[in-house]
Scaffold this active site. Structure first.
Site, PDB file in Angstrom:
ATOM      1  N   SER A  74       0.808  -1.221   0.000  1.00 44.63           N
ATOM      2  CA  SER A  74       0.000   0.000   0.000  1.00 44.63           C
ATOM      3  C   SER A  74       0.842   1.273   0.000  1.00 44.63           C
ATOM      4  O   SER A  74       1.596   1.512  -0.932  1.00 44.63           O
ATOM      5  CB  SER A  74      -0.938  -0.072   1.200  1.00 44.63           C
ATOM      6  N   ALA A 398     -10.933   8.568   7.674  1.00 44.93           N
ATOM      7  CA  ALA A 398     -10.510   9.921   7.300  1.00 44.93           C
ATOM      8  C   ALA A 398      -9.372   9.861   6.286  1.00 44.93           C
ATOM      9  O   ALA A 398      -9.248  10.732   5.423  1.00 44.93           O
ATOM     10  CB  ALA A 398     -10.083  10.677   8.550  1.00 44.93           C
ATOM     11  N   ASN A 399      -8.561   8.773   6.340  1.00 51.14           N
ATOM     12  CA  ASN A 399      -7.418   8.652   5.433  1.00 51.14           C
ATOM     13  C   ASN A 399      -7.800   8.379   3.982  1.00 51.14           C
ATOM     14  O   ASN A 399      -6.933   8.211   3.128  1.00 51.14           O
ATOM     15  CB  ASN A 399      -6.456   7.574   5.949  1.00 51.14           C
ATOM     16  N   SER A 521      -0.330   1.639  16.694  1.00 46.30           N
ATOM     17  CA  SER A 521      -0.558   1.346  15.279  1.00 46.30           C
ATOM     18  C   SER A 521      -0.730  -0.156  15.087  1.00 46.30           C
ATOM     19  O   SER A 521      -0.146  -0.951  15.825  1.00 46.30           O
ATOM     20  CB  SER A 521       0.644   1.837  14.480  1.00 46.30           C
ATOM     21  N   GLY A 522      -1.512  -0.538  14.088  1.00 43.64           N
ATOM     22  CA  GLY A 522      -1.647  -1.961  13.762  1.00 43.64           C
ATOM     23  C   GLY A 522      -0.704  -2.343  12.633  1.00 43.64           C
ATOM     24  O   GLY A 522      -0.658  -3.499  12.218  1.00 43.64           O
ATOM     25  N   ARG A 528       0.252   6.154  17.805  1.00 45.43           N
ATOM     26  CA  ARG A 528      -0.250   7.345  17.113  1.00 45.43           C
ATOM     27  C   ARG A 528      -1.018   8.245  18.081  1.00 45.43           C
ATOM     28  O   ARG A 528      -1.857   7.758  18.844  1.00 45.43           O
ATOM     29  CB  ARG A 528      -1.191   6.958  15.975  1.00 45.43           C
TER      30      ARG A 528
END
Ligand code: 16G
Ligand code: ZN
Length: 556
Positions: A74, A398-399, A521-522, A528
């Site tokens: 990604s 939101a990302n 974070s995952g 974060r």
């Protein structure tokens, strides 16, 4: 049962990289499936992709259908890569199978054959399992990759993994993640589309052109069918160019930027969102009216433009929240028109967000649209699952990752009778422009353009007629061990380490209109911080003081 044979280059002990080097993986090293599959430095992945493709082939045999394997990391840098598995419905892999995949990946070379035999045995004992009946001829693994240099080598590892028990394997080449999801669904539901990349282009572009035809710009419209797209130097560039071959320029004219530089470097949806800056090759003085950005595998979309009255390079974002609200406004309007003509069949609609949703968007959804926003944990699978509770479930992070899912009830009432009135036709066509399997930057962009045209909106209109974001900041804090942080309340409250939430609450209380949370974070070994407050300065001050809370804790 046949023997499980691993070609030497895909064993942990040898694990050959795309440069031909051997990069052995120690038995102690553990891998976890994470928010969206396995994601690591590419040199660790040959053995891992081989084993995942075997797991995919087992799942394909169990269900006698097509399973997807996507090789991508990604928005991560070029040196990384990753693999995620896609279920027959086109959705993310079933969570129980995430555990199977993790067990198989973490087995030592010596234990692998036994782990495989035990999983195979377990599958053959499941009632209705096709493995039990031996009827597995429709089992197929479809594999796609993004444009990383390590991709082709990992594709061969996947082919070898699926070959262990002779499951059909199809390499569909360089595709966006959403194209792979769409093709997997099309294989299993042939009425959906032809299961090829061309089938995807045709289905999405046909629906767009038809919907465009019945979307009339209002008088005095300021809509412009033109925009500049930042492709993150990823697979979005070639594939979106291909898709646009099917759409006449008068309907949509796209200028492409960041097509062949370093992947995700100073560009792409993740960079733009976190830095709130223009991507490289975009300048404030260009006065670009309308811009959009994809991430490296094109499953995220954010619109943006140069921010006026701010320092050079600052970007004003029209992020996942703004896109979700735009969809909600449009769909709500169509549903209202539909319900006026046919009040008997109720179609419900809901919006799903995460804690990262800007506070203003959640207030807009509630107060202006009169709808409810459900907040769930980060990660598409959580949003997707919750959204599936509605007839029309809109979900967005939101990302920029998001889509709309439609129920069987919607299908029987709207998709099967699209000609009864205009609202029905719009809803039916909109549902076909959208890629409901997963967030899709291309499909989402086409959907946004249709709605802006429908309302006759420019970017100014979109900015002014909805809501203004409250200032917000995201900070990444590297930590030695993120597993000491545990959250509850859809990740908005920390329950571990003890006492930390109290410190957060005290800091938040010092600022007006503030909201903040800290979560591990995952996908990376970081924690974060997210903070909102009434002014930019206060937001930054709050963010910094929360960052300090973590630093103190990790040093102590
Ligand atoms: C992955 C997720 C995305 C999530 C992000 C969070 C998918 C397909 N992607 O990119 O939804 O927002 O991870 O990362 O599920 P984090 O856990 O590091 O904050
Ligand atoms: Zn992505």
């Amino acid at each position: 049962m046949s023997e499980f044979v691993v070609p030497e280059q895909y064993t942990r002990a040898v694990n050959t990289t795309h440069t031909g080097e051997s990069f052995p993986i120690p038995d102690e090293e553990k891998f976890s499936y994470g928010t969206a599959g396995f994601r690591f430095r590419a040199e660790k992945l040959s053995f891992l992709v081989f084993r995942c493709a075997y797991v995919a082939s087992l799942r394909a045999r169990q269900l006698n259908s097509t399973i997807g394997v996507m090789i991508t990391a990604s928005h991560n840098p070029e040196e990384d890569n990753g693999v995620k598995l896609v279920d027959p419905s086109g959705d993310m892999l079933n969570v129980v199978w995430e555990i199977y995949a993790t067990d198989i990946v973490n087995a030592t070379d010596a234990n692998l054959a036994a782990a495989v035999r035990s999983l195979e045995r377990q599958m053959s004992q499941i009632e209705n399992s096709f493995i039990a009946t031996g009827n597995t001829h429709n089992a197929r693994v479809v594999c796609g990759m993004d444009i990383r240099t390590s991709g082709p080598h990992l594709m061969e590892a996947a082919r070898a993994g699926a070959a262990v028990f002779n499951v059909n394997f199809e390499n569909i080449g360089e595709v966006s993640t959403p194209i792979l999801h769409y093709i997997v669904k099309s294989y299993n539901f042939p009425q959906f589309a032809e299961p090829t990349v061309q089938g995807y282009y045709k289905a999405i572009s046909d629906a767009f052109k038809e919907l465009h035809e019945i979307t009339v710009e209002p008088e005095g419209s300021s809509y412009q069918p033109k925009l500049i797209v930042d492709c993150a130097n990823g697979v979005g560039a070639p594939r979106f160019r291909d898709l646009l071959q099917h759409i006449p320029k008068e309907l949509l004219e796209v200028e492409f930027r960041n097509e062949s530089g370093p992947l995700n470097h100073l560009c792409g949806a993740d960079f733009v969102k976190i830095a709130q800056k223009l991507p490289t090759s975009f300048k404030s003085e260009d006065q670009d009216p309308k811009c959009a950005t994809f991430d490296g595998d094109a499953d995220r979309l954010i619109y943006f433009r140069a921010k006026t009255g701010a320092e050079p390079g600052a970007a004003e974002l029209f992020d996942g929240d703004k896109i979700a609200c735009l969809y909600a406004m449009y769909i709500k309007e169509q549903l209202k028109a539909y319900h006026e003509t046919r009040p008997t069949y109720n179609i419900d609609m809901g919006i799903v967000q995460t804690a990262y949703a800007n506070g203003s968007s959640t207030r807009f959804i509630k107060d202006t649209l009169g709808l409810k926003s459900v907040i769930v944990k980060t990660g598409v699978k959580h949003l997707h699952e919750e959204a599936s509770e509605f007839d029309v479930g809109i979900y967005f992070e939101a990302n920029g990752h998001g889509t709309v899912v439609f129920s069987a009830h919607f299908d029987s009432i709207i998709r099967r009778h699209p000609h009864e009135n205009l609202a029905l036709r719009r809803l039916a066509l909109f549902s076909r422009v959208i890629n409901e399997t997963v967030g899709d930057a291309f499909a989402d962009l086409l959907a946004v353009e249709i709605i802006l045209r429908h309302y006759g909106w420019s970017m100014d209109d979109w900015a002014e007629k909805m809501y203004k974001d409250v200032p917000n900041v995201q900070i990444k804090v590297p930590v030695a061990d993120r597993s000491i942080f545990e959250t509850t309340n859809a990740e908005q409250t920390l329950v571990k380490p003890d006492g930390i939430q109290k410190m957060i609450d005290q800091d938040v209380a010092k600022f007006k209109n503030s909201r903040a949370f800290i979560r591990p974070s995952g996908t990376e070994n970081i924690v974060r911080v997210y903070a909102e407050a009434d002014t930019v300065e206060n937001t930054q001050a709050l963010g910094k003081s929360l960052e300090q809370v973590i630093r103190n804790l990790c040093i102590a």
